[in-house]
Design a protein around this motif. Structure first.
Motif, PDB file in Angstrom:
ATOM      1  N   GLU A   1       0.821  -1.209   0.000  1.00  0.00           N
ATOM      2  CA  GLU A   1       0.000   0.000   0.000  1.00  0.00           C
ATOM      3  C   GLU A   1       0.857   1.262   0.000  1.00  0.00           C
ATOM      4  N   LEU A   2       1.986   1.221   0.704  1.00  0.00           N
ATOM      5  CA  LEU A   2       2.903   2.365   0.660  1.00  0.00           C
ATOM      6  C   LEU A   2       3.469   2.549  -0.743  1.00  0.00           C
ATOM      7  N   LEU A   3       3.754   1.458  -1.429  1.00  0.00           N
ATOM      8  CA  LEU A   3       4.241   1.558  -2.801  1.00  0.00           C
ATOM      9  C   LEU A   3       3.162   2.124  -3.721  1.00  0.00           C
ATOM     10  N   LYS A   4       1.899   1.782  -3.468  1.00  0.00           N
ATOM     11  CA  LYS A   4       0.804   2.391  -4.237  1.00  0.00           C
ATOM     12  C   LYS A   4       0.757   3.894  -4.004  1.00  0.00           C
ATOM     13  N   MET A   5       0.913   4.303  -2.748  1.00  0.00           N
ATOM     14  CA  MET A   5       0.897   5.730  -2.444  1.00  0.00           C
ATOM     15  C   MET A   5       2.051   6.432  -3.141  1.00  0.00           C
ATOM     16  N   LYS A   6       3.231   5.823  -3.107  1.00  0.00           N
ATOM     17  CA  LYS A   6       4.390   6.428  -3.768  1.00  0.00           C
ATOM     18  C   LYS A   6       4.162   6.530  -5.274  1.00  0.00           C
ATOM     19  N   ALA A   7       3.621   5.473  -5.874  1.00  0.00           N
ATOM     20  CA  ALA A   7       3.331   5.513  -7.311  1.00  0.00           C
ATOM     21  C   ALA A   7       2.281   6.567  -7.625  1.00  0.00           C
ATOM     22  N   GLY A   8       1.431   6.900  -6.647  1.00  0.00           N
ATOM     23  CA  GLY A   8       0.434   7.939  -6.822  1.00  0.00           C
ATOM     24  C   GLY A   8       0.965   9.341  -6.596  1.00  0.00           C
ATOM     25  N   GLY A   9       2.269   9.477  -6.365  1.00  0.00           N
ATOM     26  CA  GLY A   9       2.888  10.790  -6.229  1.00  0.00           C
ATOM     27  C   GLY A   9       3.019  11.280  -4.811  1.00  0.00           C
ATOM     28  N   ILE A  10       2.673  10.459  -3.819  1.00  0.00           N
ATOM     29  CA  ILE A  10       2.852  10.847  -2.426  1.00  0.00           C
ATOM     30  C   ILE A  10       4.340  10.775  -2.089  1.00  0.00           C
ATOM     31  N   THR A  11       4.858  11.827  -1.451  1.00  0.00           N
ATOM     32  CA  THR A  11       6.272  11.843  -1.053  1.00  0.00           C
ATOM     33  C   THR A  11       6.439  11.709   0.450  1.00  0.00           C
ATOM     34  N   ALA A  12       5.355  11.933   1.210  1.00  0.00           N
ATOM     35  CA  ALA A  12       5.414  11.831   2.668  1.00  0.00           C
ATOM     36  C   ALA A  12       4.131  11.180   3.157  1.00  0.00           C
ATOM     37  N   VAL A  13       4.265  10.246   4.082  1.00  0.00           N
ATOM     38  CA  VAL A  13       3.109   9.553   4.652  1.00  0.00           C
ATOM     39  C   VAL A  13       2.846  10.131   6.033  1.00  0.00           C
ATOM     40  N   ALA A  14       1.621  10.616   6.233  1.00  0.00           N
ATOM     41  CA  ALA A  14       1.210  11.129   7.536  1.00  0.00           C
ATOM     42  C   ALA A  14       0.317  10.101   8.203  1.00  0.00           C
ATOM     43  N   SER A  15       0.439   9.989   9.521  1.00  0.00           N
ATOM     44  CA  SER A  15      -0.415   9.042  10.221  1.00  0.00           C
ATOM     45  C   SER A  15      -0.641   9.503  11.646  1.00  0.00           C
ATOM     46  N   TYR A  16      -1.898   9.517  12.062  1.00  0.00           N
ATOM     47  CA  TYR A  16      -2.178   9.682  13.480  1.00  0.00           C
ATOM     48  C   TYR A  16      -1.653   8.467  14.226  1.00  0.00           C
ATOM     49  N   ILE A  17      -1.026   8.729  15.365  1.00  0.00           N
ATOM     50  CA  ILE A  17      -0.683   7.653  16.297  1.00  0.00           C
ATOM     51  C   ILE A  17      -1.798   7.674  17.336  1.00  0.00           C
ATOM     52  N   ILE A  18      -2.765   6.823  17.132  1.00  0.00           N
ATOM     53  CA  ILE A  18      -4.031   6.907  17.867  1.00  0.00           C
ATOM     54  C   ILE A  18      -3.878   6.202  19.214  1.00  0.00           C
ATOM     55  N   TRP A  19      -3.873   7.008  20.252  1.00  0.00           N
ATOM     56  CA  TRP A  19      -3.547   6.537  21.600  1.00  0.00           C
ATOM     57  C   TRP A  19      -4.417   5.352  22.013  1.00  0.00           C
ATOM     58  N   ILE A  20      -5.729   5.445  21.834  1.00  0.00           N
ATOM     59  CA  ILE A  20      -6.614   4.381  22.295  1.00  0.00           C
ATOM     60  C   ILE A  20      -6.401   3.081  21.526  1.00  0.00           C
ATOM     61  N   HIS A  21      -5.843   3.145  20.327  1.00  0.00           N
ATOM     62  CA  HIS A  21      -5.509   1.932  19.588  1.00  0.00           C
ATOM     63  C   HIS A  21      -4.325   1.209  20.223  1.00  0.00           C
ATOM     64  N   HIS A  22      -3.493   1.944  20.942  1.00  0.00           N
ATOM     65  CA  HIS A  22      -2.272   1.371  21.503  1.00  0.00           C
ATOM     66  C   HIS A  22      -2.361   1.100  23.006  1.00  0.00           C
ATOM     67  N   GLU A  23      -3.142   1.898  23.714  1.00  0.00           N
ATOM     68  CA  GLU A  23      -3.192   1.757  25.170  1.00  0.00           C
ATOM     69  C   GLU A  23      -4.646   1.854  25.640  1.00  0.00           C
ATOM     70  N   GLU A  24      -5.452   0.922  25.154  1.00  0.00           N
ATOM     71  CA  GLU A  24      -6.841   0.912  25.585  1.00  0.00           C
ATOM     72  C   GLU A  24      -6.938   0.628  27.081  1.00  0.00           C
ATOM     73  N   THR A  25      -6.024  -0.230  27.572  1.00  0.00           N
ATOM     74  CA  THR A  25      -5.924  -0.525  29.001  1.00  0.00           C
ATOM     75  C   THR A  25      -4.680   0.151  29.553  1.00  0.00           C
ATOM     76  N   GLU A  26      -4.824   0.885  30.626  1.00  0.00           N
ATOM     77  CA  GLU A  26      -3.712   1.643  31.181  1.00  0.00           C
ATOM     78  C   GLU A  26      -2.513   0.745  31.474  1.00  0.00           C
ATOM     79  N   ASN A  27      -1.341   1.259  31.099  1.00  0.00           N
ATOM     80  CA  ASN A  27      -0.056   0.597  31.347  1.00  0.00           C
ATOM     81  C   ASN A  27       0.143  -0.676  30.521  1.00  0.00           C
ATOM     82  N   ARG A  28      -0.734  -0.932  29.571  1.00  0.00           N
ATOM     83  CA  ARG A  28      -0.503  -2.059  28.648  1.00  0.00           C
ATOM     84  C   ARG A  28      -0.489  -1.486  27.227  1.00  0.00           C
ATOM     85  N   ILE A  29       0.683  -0.959  26.865  1.00  0.00           N
ATOM     86  CA  ILE A  29       0.851  -0.296  25.572  1.00  0.00           C
ATOM     87  C   ILE A  29       1.250  -1.338  24.534  1.00  0.00           C
TER      88      ILE A  29
END
Length: 823
Positions: A70-98
């Motif tokens: 998918e990153l190669l598709k984005m690059k072929a589409g002319g994207i030079t930089a990939v932006a992404s939210y680092i979504i806290w609740i996706h990583h640490e839904e339970t406290e102290n278990r990241i």
């Protein structure tokens, strides 16, 4: 005859002063080979103007095994930089278990960006919005404090270890260590607390995060800490967050006009008090004087909420994006460029909803966003439209970035003027530039503009009036034309066709590829003082000399519309004018040892010495594909498991691929005829649920219980051949079979057993379900609720759909992937 005039508003025939540099505290790493800097007019890299193109792709909303393709598709589409939210609740839904495992592996994602030459822009929050539960804040944070988005000690105590965890994942991926991180966004859509933004930036730096650019979203009359954060703007062609009966928002309409107003007070306005909606002109003017016009959220599509379900067309997305370049953008940033799916929460569902106090009910799982690359990596027409613009920026962005945007004196009177042609010029303030025209907007078609020509005055050169014979600017057109563009030693005074890219052919000539606009005959005007000989295609009119200009007309756009020029300096240049449809099949990338132009209606990615072609739909049996290439390789590429036939396609070499029964099938998958999906209806729909409302009185999505009580229910058994095709892979790519459902109703869900695996709000578009996302086992159960006749929702369907809940047709979409390598 309408005659459109533009004059650069400078008091004297001199170029504007150079942009101010070196005064903003955004230093790059001392060891960076090409340091990034912010000037008042544009960004620079290694001292040269730099025009980044960024696209949002949320890694935690997409299967990790497919990230690389998918990153190669984005690059072929002319994207030079990939932006992404680092979504806290996706990583640490339970406290102290990241969690940074599997689809949450931030470090792996960033390293894949680096591997393929893509810059990376982490948007670290802590609040992201992104249509996520609590805007991304875990529930346990909200239980600890009600003072989020502030310097409340309890809130900062929760944020600090989260930033530290991010910093560990991104350790040594900064530019000081040759890494891909060029920018870091702090928070999101916080408009009135500059002190808190400063605190978050300091905390991120103390945690070890570094980047040459620190950014903030800047809509809603934002107040930023002085010279601490680079303001980034946005603009969408539609909005799901407005009222169901509010019509097309004026805040969206404005983006189809050329203007120098950067702010969009509509984005996120449902989450701001009405007393602060709208930009503060004084603040915004101060930012405009200090910072270039950079964007991070040009609408690559639009999500749908239950109460409002807009449909966005490719032309809407592309016309808005091109207009922003004409307005003065120096950084094209798209949200979203790639869709995704919400991960399954361990404790709760993870979508924005009325249940969490938000004004909008979103689907539980799908976050397709109608993006150029869809929820399952599907290619959309907007991908082709935007790629055409990104090819222009790849070759000419360095020239465009420092140019001023100048508006005509006789522009539209207001945002409801549909009669005045919309146009602008980006100019170097001296003698050259690019002319931008937008004659498209959603919902309300704009008229043709017959007998149109443009006059553009320059301080240091005679004015240009183009074309030589007035043309009709068709309804729906949007384009960019060059003004005094230098190509090698040739000066192109103008072309009534949009520059696409430059490529060197096998004879050492520079070939400028241009895209014609449907309804406008291409005309090339060459500066005769730079030309010694011109050859036009056989059967076309001979060039006409008019003073110091050579006019070339009568071209029929296509792969054989090649104009050959010898310059006064002895250089050889060619101008290739493609028709509008063919131009939208253009890719450029490193393939088989050289930079090449590839024309292919399918998806193309470039991966070192390999190019892969992915059919966008199920191909015929046996499957075939074709691509045209310039320059052609010295030796034809090797097509794994296929026979390759070579032929001529105008100025390009065409390769046609068919399966080779005598070679191993190394392309994937080799589809075999499969039956149409067999759906068994187990139950017809009962009466629709009684409509109900939630936050702001907006319609709420039906409760879970209604799917068990009144939904129409279908069963689908997945044939083993489809399951096998779904898992067939090459060394680098996974082929995905889609189940495509054409359906009517209100809302729909798909289950494997008791597990929810896909969902959709009805918009009139087909519903795609990727089989490689499904857990093992069968059958698939699909439940559809009918639409209540009195539901207060906005649907982009005319006439309104029937209240029935049913599937009209089902089909398998099994794309074929071809691999071409060097011999």
């Amino acid at each position: 005859m309408p005659h459109h005039h533009l004059r650069i508003p400078t008091p004297a025939p001199t170029a504007p002063p150079p942009p101010r540099r070196g005064r903003l505290p955004f230093p790059d790493a001392p060891t960076a080979p090409a340091p990034i800097e912010v000037t008042t007019r544009c960004l620079t890299q290694g001292g040269r103007p730099w025009f980044p193109v960024s696209g949002e792709f949320h890694y935690s909303r997409y299967p990790a095994q497919n990230w690389e393709e998918e990153l190669l598709k984005m690059k072929a589409g002319g994207i030079t930089a990939v932006a992404s939210y680092i979504i806290w609740i996706h990583h640490e839904e339970t406290e102290n278990r990241i969690r940074f495992d599997g689809d949450r592996d931030l470090r792996r994602f960033a390293r894949l960006c680096a591997r393929h030459g893509l810059d990376f822009i982490p948007r670290i929050g802590p609040w992201s919005h992104a249509e996520v539960r609590n805007g991304g804040l875990p529930d346990w944070v909200l239980a600890r404090t009600t003072a989020t988005h502030t310097d409340d000690p309890a809130y900062l105590a929760a944020v600090r270890p989260w930033f530290q965890a991010i910093a560990v994942q991104l350790h040594h991926l900064d530019r000081a260590n040759g890494g891909p991180i060029v920018a870091i966004q702090i928070e999101n859509e916080l408009y009135d607390r500059p002190g808190h933004l400063r605190t978050l930036k300091r905390m991120a730096q103390e945690a070890g995060l570094t980047a040459p650019l620190w950014t903030s979203t800047a809509w809603g009359g934002v107040q930023l800490p002085d010279d601490e954060l680079l303001p980034l703007y946005g603009g969408y062609s539609e909005a799901f967050w407005t009222e169901a009966d509010g019509g097309w928002p004026d805040t969206c309409r404005k983006h189809f006009f050329y203007t120098h107003q950067r702010d969009d007070e509509g984005i996120g306005a449902d989450l701001r008090p009405t007393t602060v909606r709208g930009a503060d002109p004084g603040t915004q003017n101060a930012y405009a004087a200090k910072f270039p016009w950079a964007t991070c959220e040009l609408g690559g599509g639009m999500a749908v909420a239950y109460h409002r379900r807009p449909r966005v067309d490719a032309a809407d997305i592309a016309a808005l994006a091109l207009t922003k370049i004409g307005c003065g953008s120096v950084w094209q940033g798209y949200y979203m460029f790639h869709g995704g799916t919400n991960p399954t929460g361990e404790r709760t569902t993870l979508q924005e909803s009325h249940a969490t106090g938000y004004p909008n009910d979103l689907p539980v799982l799908t976050y397709d966003f109608q993006a150029p690359l869809g929820e399952h990596g599907q290619y959309r027409p907007s991908y082709d439209e935007l790629r055409l613009q990104h090819l222009l920026l790849a070759d000419f962005g360095e020239t465009i970035a420092p140019m001023q945007s100048v508006l005509p004196a006789d522009g539209p009177r207001d945002q409801h003027d549909r009669e005045t042609l919309r146009w602008a010029v980006r100019t170097d303030g001296s003698a050259s530039g690019f002319l931008f025209v937008t004659n498209h907007q959603p919902h309300e078609p704009l008229p043709d503009h017959p007998d149109t020509s443009f006059t553009v005055a320059f301080p240091d050169a005679p004015p240009l009036t183009l074309p030589s014979t007035p043309v009709t600017v068709p309804a729906g057109a949007y384009f960019c034309w060059p003004l005094r563009l230098d190509v090698a030693d040739l000066r192109l005074d103008w072309a009534t066709a949009q520059p696409v890219c430059k490529v060197e052919d096998n004879d050492g000539r520079t070939v400028l590829v241009l895209a014609a606009t449907d309804g406008i005959d291409p005309e090339l005007a060459l500066d005769a003082r730079t030309v010694t000989r011109v050859t036009t295609p056989s059967g076309r009119p001979a060039p006409v000399t008019d003073g110091d200009r050579i006019l070339i007309t009568g071209l029929v756009p296509g792969t054989d519309a090649l104009v050959e020029v010898e310059t006064g300096e002895g250089a050889r240049v060619a101008l290739l004018v493609l028709d509008a449809t063919t131009a939208r099949t253009a890719y450029r990338g490193e393939a088989w040892g050289a930079e090449r132009l590839v024309l292919c209606p399918e998806g193309v990615v470039f991966d070192k010495e390999e190019a892969r072609i992915q059919a966008r739909t199920t191909p015929p049996t046996p499957p075939t594909a074709s691509l045209s290439v310039l320059p052609s390789p010295d030796h034809p590429p090797k097509a794994r498991g296929a026979t390759l036939k070579e032929s001529q396609d105008g100025a390009l070499t065409r390769y046609t691929l068919t399966p080779d029964k005598n070679s191993p099938a190394l392309s994937t998958p080799a589809p075999t005829p499969t039956p149409t999906p067999t759906l068994t209806q187990l139950r017809k729909a009962g009466p629709p649920p009684t409509p109900r409302t939630g936050v702001l009185g907006r319609a709420s999505a039906p409760d879970d219980e209604h799917y068990d009580k009144t939904a129409a229910v279908y069963r689908l058994d997945i044939p083993q051949s489809q399951a096998t095709a779904t898992t067939a892979t090459t060394a680098t790519a996974t082929a995905t079979t889609l189940l495509r459902l054409h359906w009517t109703g209100d809302v729909a869900r798909a289950y494997m057993g008791e597990e929810l695996v896909a969902d959709q709000f009805f918009t009139g578009a087909p519903w795609d379900i990727a089989l490689n996302r499904l857990p093992p086992g069968s059958p698939l159960t699909i439940k559809i609720l009918p639409l209540a006749a009195d539901a207060r929702i906005h649907l982009p369907v005319t006439p309104p759909p029937p209240t029935a809940a049913e599937i009209h047709r089902a089909e398998w979409i099994t794309p074929h992937t071809w691999s071409l390598t060097t011999r």
